[in-house]
Write an enzyme that holds these catalytic residues in place. Structure first.
Site, PDB file in Angstrom:
ATOM      1  N   CYS A 160       0.845  -1.199   0.000  1.00 15.78           N
ATOM      2  CA  CYS A 160       0.000   0.000   0.000  1.00 15.78           C
ATOM      3  C   CYS A 160       0.878   1.245   0.000  1.00 15.78           C
ATOM      4  CB  CYS A 160      -0.929  -0.008   1.215  1.00 15.78           C
ATOM      5  SG  CYS A 160      -2.132   1.334   1.196  1.00 15.78           S
ATOM      6  N   THR A 180     -26.193   1.853  11.182  1.00 18.73           N
ATOM      7  CA  THR A 180     -27.255   1.612  10.200  1.00 18.73           C
ATOM      8  C   THR A 180     -28.063   2.888  10.002  1.00 18.73           C
ATOM      9  OG1 THR A 180     -29.168   0.249   9.620  1.00 18.73           O
ATOM     10  CG2 THR A 180     -28.888   0.803  11.957  1.00 18.73           C
ATOM     11  N   TYR A 181     -28.549   3.028   8.782  1.00 24.84           N
ATOM     12  CA  TYR A 181     -29.468   4.120   8.461  1.00 24.84           C
ATOM     13  C   TYR A 181     -30.825   3.537   8.070  1.00 24.84           C
ATOM     14  CZ  TYR A 181     -24.915   6.356   8.209  1.00 24.84           C
ATOM     15  OH  TYR A 181     -23.636   6.788   8.498  1.00 24.84           O
ATOM     16  N   ASN A 182     -30.961   2.213   8.290  1.00 30.61           N
ATOM     17  CA  ASN A 182     -32.199   1.484   7.976  1.00 30.61           C
ATOM     18  C   ASN A 182     -32.614   1.656   6.521  1.00 30.61           C
ATOM     19  OD1 ASN A 182     -32.832   2.564  11.170  1.00 30.61           O
ATOM     20  ND2 ASN A 182     -32.936   0.377  10.711  1.00 30.61           N
ATOM     21  N   THR A 183     -31.604   1.630   5.646  1.00 28.04           N
ATOM     22  CA  THR A 183     -31.877   1.713   4.211  1.00 28.04           C
ATOM     23  C   THR A 183     -31.137   0.596   3.486  1.00 28.04           C
ATOM     24  OG1 THR A 183     -30.002   3.187   3.798  1.00 28.04           O
ATOM     25  CG2 THR A 183     -32.135   4.221   4.277  1.00 28.04           C
ATOM     26  N   GLU A 220     -23.222   3.267   0.883  1.00 27.49           N
ATOM     27  CA  GLU A 220     -23.468   1.929   1.416  1.00 27.49           C
ATOM     28  C   GLU A 220     -22.277   1.008   1.167  1.00 27.49           C
ATOM     29  OE1 GLU A 220     -28.271   1.401   1.180  1.00 27.49           O
ATOM     30  OE2 GLU A 220     -27.232   1.673  -0.732  1.00 27.49           O
ATOM     31  N   THR A 273     -31.321  -3.980   8.867  1.00 20.21           N
ATOM     32  CA  THR A 273     -30.173  -4.570   8.159  1.00 20.21           C
ATOM     33  C   THR A 273     -29.269  -5.392   9.069  1.00 20.21           C
ATOM     34  OG1 THR A 273     -28.816  -2.584   8.525  1.00 20.21           O
ATOM     35  CG2 THR A 273     -30.163  -2.641   6.527  1.00 20.21           C
TER      36      THR A 273
END
Length: 492
Positions: A130, A386-389, A463, A398
């Site tokens: 890297c 989480t953003y619940n999407t 995401e 999720t």
């Protein structure tokens, strides 16, 4: 906020330099070729990531007040806003924890001197070739007074650091092979011995930078403008644009996108999301109706662990490390691929016998105060974030998917949770996703943009960055578990 303004200027200054010097095409400013006699570097990349459009990253950073504060803190601490920070901008809660932990590891009171910390970062990043992280820490190493001779190769560093090379190698590629003998060899090396506190500090740094190398490659982080590969002095050759527009990023090279997801139709990728949602619903129903026996759960773990050995990309070619990176480590042929191709057995590490929460956390906190707490907080934020999407869907639980990703990574390292049904992994993670996960975690230097784009094609970039946060934290915890268990066994 003054620091936030300074931070913003630090990022935009290299791009806006033509405004200061003017250009002939615009008719403004001096002719820098004739009057100033200097060459102006131009960024080679189009933003912090080769995989994510720059406008998406900058839009998030400009809209979020919390981000301005984090940028200010990062700029004040490091004197720069690096591209990793700018990509993590999608997830401010995690970024805040990450920056706080990294700042403590590198700059606050601790067992190791500052130049040792950056050199260990160089050693760790170099194991995965890297150059992005190596270059950053070469500069930091020199800034804190490190001896430039050490940068000519690991053999020029003190014997104490050279001795750490074996642990670095095994920890990066095959952590399940770490034993208390590795620990004893470092703690009883006569005048080159490590103390327990120093060793724990070193182990945390190694795992941090192995994992950060995974994030760097997994998100396609672009070289910094001041580093090799980050700039050019050649004039741009794009027609119909003023040089000022191009150097300020007001060009549209990315307006001719290449659909590297194999030209898959929107409808196909839409149905992939719907299919995943349906599988999650069905699995939840099965959970509610019946529970597999312990014998069946153990069998499913062994099947998944064995299958994970044979998950490879079709373009899984050998990557030869460049000399400027490979000189910082030994045994360049050693890697994860050697193990998996030969079908060697990975022993099972039962979390019920040794886990982070009950064992690793307290050991780190005892020998390196406060760091255990910082790492634990970072693990929990990444795991629970989480953003619940999911793509175009909202109000989605999720947790099942996040747990499958985390446990799949640990499964690849032989780590088993007795209460988890590993049959869920094959239901939730398709082959292209598994290939991406394994490549990012085990051989990140082989990640390609094609891999990034081939999984979760309807999901947002934010995401996919979230996925990478899960990957790097699960990897770091797996490495720490093996290393800390070996230290515990040595101590007892």
């Amino acid at each position: 906020m003054r620091l936030a303004t300074a931070a913003n200027e630090a990022y935009t200054a290299p791009l806006a330099v033509s405004e200061l010097l003017g250009c002939k095409q615009c008719g403004g400013g001096p002719d820098h070729d004739e009057e100033l006699g200097i060459r102006i570097p131009r960024p080679l990349g189009q933003g912090p990531s080769r995989f994510i459009p720059e406008k998406e990253i900058l839009q998030v950073g400009s809209e979020d007040a919390q981000m301005h504060a984090l940028f200010a803190d990062s700029f004040a601490a490091l004197g720069r806003l690096d591209n990793i920070t700018l990509v993590m901008v999608f997830h401010p809660q995690y970024l805040e924890s990450f920056l706080k932990t990294q700042h403590y590891l590198l700059q606050m009171d601790g067992p190791l001197p500052l130049h040792y910390r950056h050199y260990i970062g160089i050693m760790a990043a170099a194991r995965h070739q890297c150059s992005y992280l190596v270059n950053l820490h070469v500069n930091d190493f020199l800034h804190v007074g490190g001896d430039p001779k050490w940068l000519n190769g690991l053999e020029n560093a003190p014997q104490k650091l050279q001795n750490l090379g074996e642990l670095n190698k095994v920890l990066a590629h095959r952590p399940w092979l770490i034993t208390k003998e590795h620990i004893e060899g470092l703690l009883k090396a006569e005048e080159h011995s490590w103390s327990l506190a120093e060793l724990v500090h070193a182990v945390v740094l190694l795992t941090h930078y192995h994992s950060l190398a995974s994030f760097t490659f997994g998100c396609g982080i672009s070289p910094e403008i001041h580093c090799d590969g980050g700039h050019t002095f050649r004039p741009p050759s794009v027609s119909n644009y003023c040089i000022c527009d191009i150097t300020n990023g007001n060009h549209s090279v990315d307006e001719m996108p290449v659909n590297s997801a194999e030209n898959v139709s929107v409808s196909d990728s839409f149905f992939e999301v719907e299919a995943l949602m349906e599988k999650m619903r069905q699995l939840q129903e099965c959970r509610d109706e019946e529970e597999a026996s312990q014998e069946e759960m153990a069998s499913r773990f062994e099947i998944e662990k064995r299958e994970s050995m044979f998950v490879f990309s079709s373009d899984d070619d050998e990557v030869t490390p460049a000399r400027d990176v490979s000189r910082h480590f030994e045994d360049t042929s050693y890697g994860y691929k050697d193990f998996s191709r030969h079908g060697m057995h990975v022993p099972t590490f039962r979390v019920q016998d040794y886990c982070w929460e009950d064992h690793g956390y307290s050991l780190v906190n005892r020998l390196y105060p406060d760091v255990g707490q910082l790492i634990d907080e970072k693990f929990h934020i990444a795991y629970n974030l989480t953003y619940n999407t999911m793509a175009m869907h909202k109000d989605v639980d999720t947790s099942m998917l996040r747990r499958a990703i985390w446990n799949y990574i640990h499964c690849m390292f032989g780590i088993r949770y007795d209460d988890y049904d590993y049959g869920e992994i094959n239901q939730l993670l398709d082959r292209s996703f598994k290939v991406y996960i394994k490549t990012v975690v085990c051989t990140p230097e082989k990640v390609t943009k094609r891999m990034y784009e081939s999984f979760w094609r309807q999901f947002k970039h934010s995401e996919k960055v979230h996925v990478n946060l899960l990957l790097i934290e699960a990897r770091m915890q797996a490495e720490l578990l093996y290393a800390l268990r070996a230290i515990t066994r040595y101590m007892t």
